[in-house]
Enzyme design. Structure first.
Site, PDB file in Angstrom:
ATOM      1  N   ARG A   3      32.062  50.875  12.279  1.00  0.00           N
ATOM      2  CA  ARG A   3      31.031  51.750  11.913  1.00  0.00           C
ATOM      3  C   ARG A   3      30.763  52.617  10.734  1.00  0.00           C
ATOM      4  O   ARG A   3      29.663  52.805  10.187  1.00  0.00           O
ATOM      5  CB  ARG A   3      30.457  52.355  13.384  1.00  0.00           C
ATOM      6  CG  ARG A   3      29.924  51.190  14.545  1.00  0.00           C
ATOM      7  CD  ARG A   3      29.833  52.007  15.760  1.00  0.00           C
ATOM      8  NE  ARG A   3      29.458  51.103  16.898  1.00  0.00           N
ATOM      9  CZ  ARG A   3      29.256  51.596  18.072  1.00  0.00           C
ATOM     10  NH1 ARG A   3      29.553  52.838  18.547  1.00  0.00           N
ATOM     11  NH2 ARG A   3      29.114  50.548  19.086  1.00  0.00           N
ATOM     12  N   PHE A  27      41.576  57.338  37.174  1.00  0.00           N
ATOM     13  CA  PHE A  27      42.676  57.460  36.296  1.00  0.00           C
ATOM     14  C   PHE A  27      42.989  58.646  35.616  1.00  0.00           C
ATOM     15  O   PHE A  27      43.248  58.863  34.547  1.00  0.00           O
ATOM     16  CB  PHE A  27      42.613  56.401  35.123  1.00  0.00           C
ATOM     17  CG  PHE A  27      42.200  55.056  35.529  1.00  0.00           C
ATOM     18  CD1 PHE A  27      42.820  54.163  36.678  1.00  0.00           C
ATOM     19  CD2 PHE A  27      41.048  54.306  34.795  1.00  0.00           C
ATOM     20  CE1 PHE A  27      42.544  53.039  37.024  1.00  0.00           C
ATOM     21  CE2 PHE A  27      40.677  52.942  35.442  1.00  0.00           C
ATOM     22  CZ  PHE A  27      41.422  52.532  36.379  1.00  0.00           C
ATOM     23  N   THR A  81      36.757  59.548  32.460  1.00  0.00           N
ATOM     24  CA  THR A  81      36.476  58.184  32.772  1.00  0.00           C
ATOM     25  C   THR A  81      36.239  58.133  34.476  1.00  0.00           C
ATOM     26  O   THR A  81      36.341  58.928  35.215  1.00  0.00           O
ATOM     27  CB  THR A  81      37.865  57.445  32.756  1.00  0.00           C
ATOM     28  OG1 THR A  81      38.329  57.624  31.218  1.00  0.00           O
ATOM     29  CG2 THR A  81      37.636  56.046  33.352  1.00  0.00           C
ATOM     30  N   CYS A 138      38.876  65.038  32.896  1.00  0.00           N
ATOM     31  CA  CYS A 138      38.011  64.197  33.782  1.00  0.00           C
ATOM     32  C   CYS A 138      36.776  63.637  32.952  1.00  0.00           C
ATOM     33  O   CYS A 138      35.856  64.112  33.093  1.00  0.00           O
ATOM     34  CB  CYS A 138      37.629  64.908  34.867  1.00  0.00           C
ATOM     35  SG  CYS A 138      39.215  65.649  35.973  1.00  0.00           S
ATOM     36  N   GLU A 152      42.658  57.352  25.904  1.00  0.00           N
ATOM     37  CA  GLU A 152      42.113  58.027  24.648  1.00  0.00           C
ATOM     38  C   GLU A 152      41.057  57.492  23.886  1.00  0.00           C
ATOM     39  O   GLU A 152      41.124  57.422  22.650  1.00  0.00           O
ATOM     40  CB  GLU A 152      43.048  58.857  23.936  1.00  0.00           C
ATOM     41  CG  GLU A 152      44.141  59.697  24.593  1.00  0.00           C
ATOM     42  CD  GLU A 152      43.647  61.034  24.976  1.00  0.00           C
ATOM     43  OE1 GLU A 152      42.482  60.959  25.210  1.00  0.00           O
ATOM     44  OE2 GLU A 152      44.413  61.859  25.375  1.00  0.00           O
TER      45      GLU A 152
END
Length: 412
Positions: free
Chosen positions: A406, A187, A157, A155, A394
């Site tokens: 980056r 989701f 998002t 959990c 993911e």
């Protein structure tokens, strides 16, 4: 969708050509699937192939159409050690490597991508508790998760924080020996049907350093769930919102110290990205063989499609991209296992490249089937639907590009 039984295809004369296609042969057809593996890896790869063929593929279409969460099948998988693949043996895990895990998930996903993808999320949750939990937490949660007597959900998002995970708002205020959670997660795979929720929540100020990780057990007062979402694919696993309303969770259920949760979540996702890429790999592997078999028997303009040079070249490109994806995923798995400095970037590369290319492979396989590929009697369309979301979850593939760039720009 039962590849082990004969299927009929209409040829240009209006007659039926009967073909027997087995999942195991699908998986063995490209020798690169086991090339370079140790004898031990080849053995558990074969076990996973057999399980996919015998226990998953015959039910793949039914699980999808009826939205069945195949609990008993997954518990059978756990009996083979697939419930806690990279969890330590002292709490019931198999203690295998990240490469071993990738090999297993590739094989299993040829039988059902959706179910294997949930198993991969469950494994990630079990690993997080095993890696960051204390002795009591590991002994309390891990054995039941490894046996899949209990199932786990991840959990992170929220409705307002997807790619920007560090902006999550679910709060956890400490009151004595409990945290009081308020907020919601969106989701969540397995939401409502699973037993253990590994929850990222805000115990401090803004940003990643204010995030902690709590293990919330089903049945805790204040824990509830939204409606079951209707999805394009991944239908063998339920997806719901997870809602916290003054949900009291013991401080004893916190993994690590306050403020460490975001770091735990990101480390979990590095492995999760390899896992989900491996699930895409299995779908592409099966789809290449399904396309090959279709080209060999489907006739147009007086000859089989396999004689068409354009389609020959397309099939060659599909197989090449499949092998390239597999090599990159396995390199990333090895980098993560060795904790190399470039592991995060390579995991992101593997997830980006493999999920994009494997979706294209499956989609091209559907195209090669023509109108038949759009029918739910043909497994190729389910592979397309099930792996489309792998480019989103993911960490979206756009976020993967950010991570990679980056890393490159920060090099001295």
């Amino acid at each position: 969708s039962d590849y082990s039984t004969p299927r009929c295809y209409l040829n240009h004369r209006g007659c039926y050509v009967v073909i027997a296609v087995s999942v195991f042969n699908v998986l063995r057809s490209l020798s690169a699937a086991s090339h370079g593996l140790t004898d031990e890896q080849k053995e558990f790869q074969k076990v996973a192939f057999d399980f996919a063929a015998n226990e998953m593929a015959p039910h793949m279409a039914e699980w999808d159409q009826k939205e069945i969460f195949p609990v008993e099948t997954m518990r059978k998988a756990a009996q083979l050690g697939f419930g806690g693949i990279y969890v330590q043996p002292d709490v019931g895990g198999s203690g295998l490597s990240r490469l071993d895990t990738s090999i297993i998930f590739e094989a299993l996903s040829t039988g059902c991508v959706s179910t294997t993808a949930y198993i991969s999320i469950h494994n990630m949750c079990a690993w997080m508790i095993d890696s960051y939990g204390n002795k009591e937490q590991r002994e309390k949660f891990c054995p039941d998760l490894c046996s899949m007597e209990k199932f786990a959900s991840y959990c992170l998002t929220e409705p307002g924080s997807g790619s920007d995970a560090a902006s999550l708002l679910t709060s956890a205020q400490r009151k004595g020996d409990h945290y009081v959670l308020n907020g919601s997660k969106a989701f969540i795979s397995g939401g409502g049907d699973t037993d253990v929720y590994v929850v990222m929540c805000r115990t401090g100020g803004k940003g990643p350093k204010g995030i902690s990780c709590l293990v919330v057990e089903k049945g805790t007062p204040g824990l509830s769930f939204g409606k079951k979402e209707k999805k394009v694919g991944w239908n063998s696993q339920p997806t719901r919102a997870v809602i916290f309303e003054d949900c009291a969770v013991p401080v004893a259920n916190r993994l690590g110290e306050e403020g460490q949760g975001f770091n735990f979540a990101m480390k979990g996702l590095n492995g999760g990205r390899i896992n989900i890429a491996s699930c895409s790999l299995g779908a592409a592997h099966a789809s290449v063989q399904l396309a090959r078999d279709h080209l060999l028997v489907r006739k147009q303009f007086g000859e089989t499609l396999s004689n068409n040079q354009f389609l020959q070249f397309k099939l060659a490109e599909m197989a090449t991209k499949l092998v390239a994806s597999r090599l990159l995923i396995r390199e990333a798995a090895q980098a993560l296992q060795e904790d190399r400095p470039d592991a995060v970037a390579i995991c992101s590369m593997a997830k980006l490249f493999a999920t994009d290319e494997c979706f294209n492979i499956c989609n091209q396989a559907l195209q090669m089937h023509g109108g038949y590929g759009y029918l739910k009697d043909y497994a190729v369309q389910q592979f397309v639907r099930d792996i489309r979301v792998h480019q989103i979850l993911e960490g979206t593939n756009e976020v993967m590009r950010m991570i990679i760039s980056r890393n490159l720009l920060s090099e001295s």
